[in-house]
Design an enzyme around this catalytic site. Structure first.
Site, PDB file in Angstrom:
ATOM      1  N   TYR A 149       0.822  -1.209   0.000  1.00 33.10           N
ATOM      2  CA  TYR A 149       0.000   0.000   0.000  1.00 33.10           C
ATOM      3  C   TYR A 149       0.861   1.266   0.000  1.00 33.10           C
ATOM      4  CZ  TYR A 149      -3.952  -3.030   1.309  1.00 33.10           C
ATOM      5  OH  TYR A 149      -4.917  -4.013   1.348  1.00 33.10           O
ATOM      6  N   LYS A 194       3.507 -15.722   1.776  1.00 30.35           N
ATOM      7  CA  LYS A 194       3.426 -16.479   0.519  1.00 30.35           C
ATOM      8  C   LYS A 194       4.878 -16.726   0.109  1.00 30.35           C
ATOM      9  CE  LYS A 194       0.946 -18.248  -2.848  1.00 30.35           C
ATOM     10  NZ  LYS A 194      -0.040 -19.326  -2.703  1.00 30.35           N
ATOM     11  N   ASP A 226      -3.294 -18.077   1.187  1.00 32.77           N
ATOM     12  CA  ASP A 226      -4.484 -18.720   0.616  1.00 32.77           C
ATOM     13  C   ASP A 226      -4.970 -19.865   1.494  1.00 32.77           C
ATOM     14  OD1 ASP A 226      -2.037 -19.794  -0.238  1.00 32.77           O
ATOM     15  OD2 ASP A 226      -2.880 -20.647  -2.061  1.00 32.77           O
ATOM     16  N   ASP A 250      -5.125  -6.957   6.110  1.00 35.55           N
ATOM     17  CA  ASP A 250      -6.331  -6.250   5.674  1.00 35.55           C
ATOM     18  C   ASP A 250      -7.407  -7.265   5.297  1.00 35.55           C
ATOM     19  OD1 ASP A 250      -8.026  -4.262   4.849  1.00 35.55           O
ATOM     20  OD2 ASP A 250      -6.907  -3.738   3.047  1.00 35.55           O
ATOM     21  N   ASP A 254     -10.729  -8.785   7.999  1.00 37.42           N
ATOM     22  CA  ASP A 254     -12.135  -8.679   7.600  1.00 37.42           C
ATOM     23  C   ASP A 254     -12.791 -10.048   7.501  1.00 37.42           C
ATOM     24  OD1 ASP A 254     -12.474  -5.947   7.571  1.00 37.42           O
ATOM     25  OD2 ASP A 254     -11.635  -5.725   5.568  1.00 37.42           O
TER      26      ASP A 254
HETATM   27 MG   LIG Z   1      -9.757  -4.581   5.479  1.00 42.49          MG
HETATM   28 MG   LIG Z   2      -4.386 -20.710  -3.752  1.00 43.18          MG
END
Ligand SMILES: [Mg+2]
Ligand SMILES: [Mg+2]
Lengths: 362, 362
Positions: A149, A194, A226, A250, A254
């Site tokens: 970001y 990752k 993931d 982030d 959520d």
């Molecule tokens: Mg968020």
């Molecule tokens: Mg995946």
């Protein structure tokens, strides 16, 4: 007999807009009760922020408010924004114009988002009872000032790029927050990355493993983002602290909020390296129900509990609040966002939590 | 009376390791039945891949196998890998050494991952019945060859970076796949981005909006990745096609798989711009149950259906397979990964689907 010198904490109370003032009133009452009970001094000083501040002074974060924050040990924040101020320029808007400069001024690099499935309210969760009955009690620790970001970015007519960059120092400081938090909880950190494809993730993993050596009592595991998105749905009870970079945090914070099921119960904290923090409910200012006395004060009250824990080290007081909240939930003393048939309003829920805390006192 | 020239499709059948061969056998039977029924010609040619190919020739993707793929119209892939080959160098391993070069050779830039909650098996989903009873039928369209996994990256001892880069051309071609797919489904595309902070997302959004103009019958909406991670749990029935970049699609496709509840039912496709594709089950080679005749063939069979739809345009044949699968599910003709008390094995489930297809024929 010596009289111990009472600890003294100064809190900047920025109630803001919408339901902010009414839920903040309940959090203040709760704070006064635990200060009394656990023998520390608390100065709660209100100041304007957001739309309320714009109306009074033209600025969403007036100089006087910022000065108060700088003289305080923590900020207890309500919520800001509403339809009245949506037409303003982006940096003058209540949310962007207050929270962003506060994060920047105080270098709040760390976001804490706890999420729980409470046994009495497992039905609030969108998960199947066979999963939600196992419970969930997770803390998402999210790096807030680095990553993709904030990296170098740009575009042409035909191409665009964003850069994710992390330094060892940035990873270390957020990792320490996660391990410290785990030490006060269930002693497990799941670090999200990752690392099979990202260089930043490889550095993240190496650094987290080095930090982990300073916390022999805490178990560390690594999980790909993931897989974590999947596991949170399949068996959220396996997690304690999730350590995430800015983007992954982030997303997962959520996802955790969705799994917990009720925004009205979710507090959050943003911290810097000196124990200073800004504490606020995860939900918004809810202008549609503002002033009706029906807003859920629990997220604000739990945010105050986080403040006691993470900025003041008043773990017992923090736990007392959390237990009182859980007792009220177990007795179904909740606002109508949790139970549409409930007749309890904001003040009644606050009063019940205060009464529970006083009772425990005896 | 003229005799229509039958369409002819050549399929490279790469069954691979573990449960690959036994589930592939069922998919081949199903394909032969629909070829007969829908009057197209099908040549299914087997070739070695993965561990089986390593054992025979020392290479996970032998030249003869690659040559067969190049002479074919699509690849039907089983699964590769197992404990026998884990000690090999990374690029010689069954999975990395076969799927990565295949993706590269054929420029498979697009990954399709459908996820469904079947009414008869809503209980497989970890979502609450009040949510899962609404159903889910979503297709995740993921960009597979660009983004942060493949951008410039590097590190020093104290710092690391990864670059996410997208061009208009890359976004356009994946967007067209998503809109084309939506046209064959429920005419809705939800494009996932983080356009409030990422330049690549802003370019993504602009480009997707331009492509959308060519599909007036398809509704386009945009959603931030963190909100999408939340909404998939709260109300997955709202989605039809999710259009995602590489990273966001990696995360959401796994979240969708978790919500669907059973890996044994999930097919996938990887496509290039010429209709060529590689079709494979989302699950792995499951060496622990290989050779026992109990593996679920449905993901392989549904992968064959995707091949008929996306590479051959045989929509009716694809639908017939999908409906036959749903009928068998509705009749609880399933392997024991779906129902632990089931006595149906791989061949029995395959036979039931074949029988259903033949029945529909009359
Ligand atoms: Mg968020
Ligand atoms: Mg995946």
């Amino acid at each position: 007999m010596r009289t111990a010198v009472k600890k003294q904490y100064k809190v900047a109370v920025l109630a803001g807009d919408g339901i902010g003032p009414e839920v903040m009133a309940e959090a203040e009452k709760v704070l006064q009760v635990v200060a009394d009970k656990f023998q520390f001094g608390l100065t709660l000083t209100p100041a304007l922020v957001g739309g309320a501040a714009i109306d009074a002074s033209g600025e969403p974060l007036p100089a006087a408010t910022l000065a108060l924050c700088q003289q305080s040990d923590a900020i207890l924040f309500g919520s800001v924004g509403g339809p009245k101020w949506t037409g303003l320029a982006p940096d003058k808007q209540p949310e962007r114009g207050s929270l962003l400069p506060l994060r920047k001024t105080f270098d709040l690099f760390c976001n804490l988002r706890p999420g729980q499935i409470y046994p009495a309210f497992a039905e609030l969760s969108p998960l199947h009872p066979r999963v939600s009955s196992q419970g969930m009690d997770v803390l998402c620790v999210r790096e807030l000032t680095g990553g993709i970001y904030f990296g170098e970015k740009g575009r042409t007519d035909t191409d665009a790029f964003d850069t994710q960059r992390y330094s060892v120092a940035e990873i270390e400081r957020i990792a320490r927050v996660a391990f410290d938090a785990a030490s006060k909880r269930s002693n497990k950190v799941t670090s999200i990355d990752k690392a099979n494809v990202l260089q930043t993730s490889i550095l993240w993993r190496e650094t987290v493993e080095r930090v982990a050596k300073d916390y022999p009592g805490v178990t560390l595991e690594h999980m790909y983002i993931d897989n974590a998105a999947m596991q949170l749905i399949r068996s959220p009870q396996q997690f304690d602290v999730l350590l995430c970079d800015n983007l992954f945090g982030d997303i997962l914070s959520d996802e955790i909020a969705a799994i917990a099921g009720s925004l009205g119960l979710l507090p959050s904290a943003s911290l810097n390296g000196n124990g200073f923090g800004l504490y606020e409910p995860a939900g918004g200012s809810a202008p549609d129900i503002a002033g009706k006395g029906i807003a859920n004060p629990i997220a604000q009250i739990l945010s105050a509990a986080l403040m006691l824990r993470y900025s003041f080290g008043e773990e017992d007081a923090a736990r007392a609040i959390e237990q009182a909240v859980q007792q009220c939930l177990a007795q179904h003393i909740v606002t109508r966002d949790i139970n549409p048939n409930s007749t309890y309003g904001t003040a009644a829920v606050g009063a019940a939590i205060v009464a529970t805390l006083r009772q425990e006192n005896r």
